[in-house]
Design a protein around this motif. Structure first.
Motif, short mmCIF file in Angstrom:
data_model
loop_
_atom_site.label_atom_id
_atom_site.label_comp_id
_atom_site.label_asym_id
_atom_site.label_seq_id
_atom_site.Cartn_x
_atom_site.Cartn_y
_atom_site.Cartn_z
N HIS A 35 0.84 -1.19 0.00
CA HIS A 35 0.00 0.00 0.00
C HIS A 35 0.88 1.24 0.00
N LEU A 36 0.56 2.19 -0.86
CA LEU A 36 1.29 3.45 -0.93
C LEU A 36 0.32 4.60 -0.70
N PRO A 65 -0.91 8.49 -1.41
CA PRO A 65 -0.92 9.22 -2.68
C PRO A 65 0.37 9.98 -2.98
N THR A 79 3.47 9.33 -2.01
CA THR A 79 4.52 8.38 -2.40
C THR A 79 4.28 7.87 -3.81
N TRP A 80 3.04 7.55 -4.13
CA TRP A 80 2.70 7.06 -5.47
C TRP A 80 3.04 8.12 -6.53
N HIS A 81 2.62 9.35 -6.30
CA HIS A 81 2.91 10.42 -7.27
C HIS A 81 4.41 10.65 -7.42
N MET A 112 6.78 8.39 -6.97
CA MET A 112 7.33 7.27 -7.73
C MET A 112 7.07 7.44 -9.22
N ILE A 113 5.89 7.87 -9.58
CA ILE A 113 5.57 8.08 -11.00
C ILE A 113 6.42 9.21 -11.58
#
Length: 158
Positions: free
Chosen positions: A142-143, A145, A147-149, A151-152
Motif C-alpha cells: 500500500h502506498l 498518494p 509516495t505514489w505520485h 514514484m511516478i
C-alpha cells in the motif's frame, strides 16, 4: 514534487483538530453473509444514523461501498464495522478514507442487494470459489498518494 494537501486541494479542514471536515470512504470485503436483507437494512440504518450518503452493494459474498459525509462520521462508520458490526464479519475490512470537498459529497444513500459484491464473475459457475481464491492472492504494498505520485514522477522509462 510537492503533493497536494487538504488545504491546497480545496478541501475544508476543521482548524481546531487540523483534519478535513468531509471524507469519502471506500471499502469492500468478501465475507459469507447468511442474511443479505438484514445486512442491507443494518447498513442503511447505520449510515442514516451517521448522516452518510453514497452507495452500498450487499450480497451473500459480502459488501462493496463508497460513502461520504463528515470526517468523524466516516471514521465512526469504519470503527463500528470493525468493532463487531453484524456479528464481527468486518473486523479485517480495509477502509480507505480520503478528504473531499463538501460539494463532492454524495447527495443520497442507496443500499441494495446484489448477486455479487463486484461484477467480476457475473453468471459464472463457481463464482464464489473463484472470488475467494482471488481474495487470497498476495497483495502489493500500500502506498499513500504522495509516495505514489513521487514514484511516478521520478521513474525512468525502461
Amino acid at each position: 514534487m510537492a503533493c497536494a494537501t487538504a488545504e491546497t486541494a480545496g478541501v475544508e479542514t476543521n482548524i481546531a483538530e487540523s483534519r478535513p471536515r468531509f471524507g469519502i470512504l471506500l471499502f469492500y470485503d468478501y465475507v459469507e453473509v447468511n442474511d443479505v436483507g438484514r445486512l442491507a437494512t443494518s447498513l442503511r440504518e447505520l449510515c442514516s444514523d451517521l448522516h452518510l450518503r453514497g452507495r452500498l452493494r450487499t450480497s451473500h459474498e459480502g459488501v462493496n461501498g463508497c460513502l461520504s459525509g463528515g470526517w468523524s462520521d466516516c471514521e465512526a462508520f469504519a470503527k463500528t464495522m470493525r468493532d463487531g458490526f453484524f456479528g464481527g464479519l468486518f473486523r479485517s475490512t480495509d477502509f480507505k478514507l480520503s478528504p473531499c470537498a463538501e460539494e463532492h459529497d454524495f447527495r443520497s444513500l442507496k443500499v441494495w442487494q446484489s448477486d455479487e459484491v463486484c461484477g467480476l464473475f457475473a453468471g459464472a459457475e463457481g463464482s464464489v470459489a473463484a472470488v475467494r481464491s482471488l481474495a487470497e492472492v498476495q497483495r502489493g504494498q500500500h502506498l499513500d498518494p504522495c509516495t505514489w505520485h513521487h514514484m511516478i514522477a521520478t521513474s525512468k522509462p525502461e
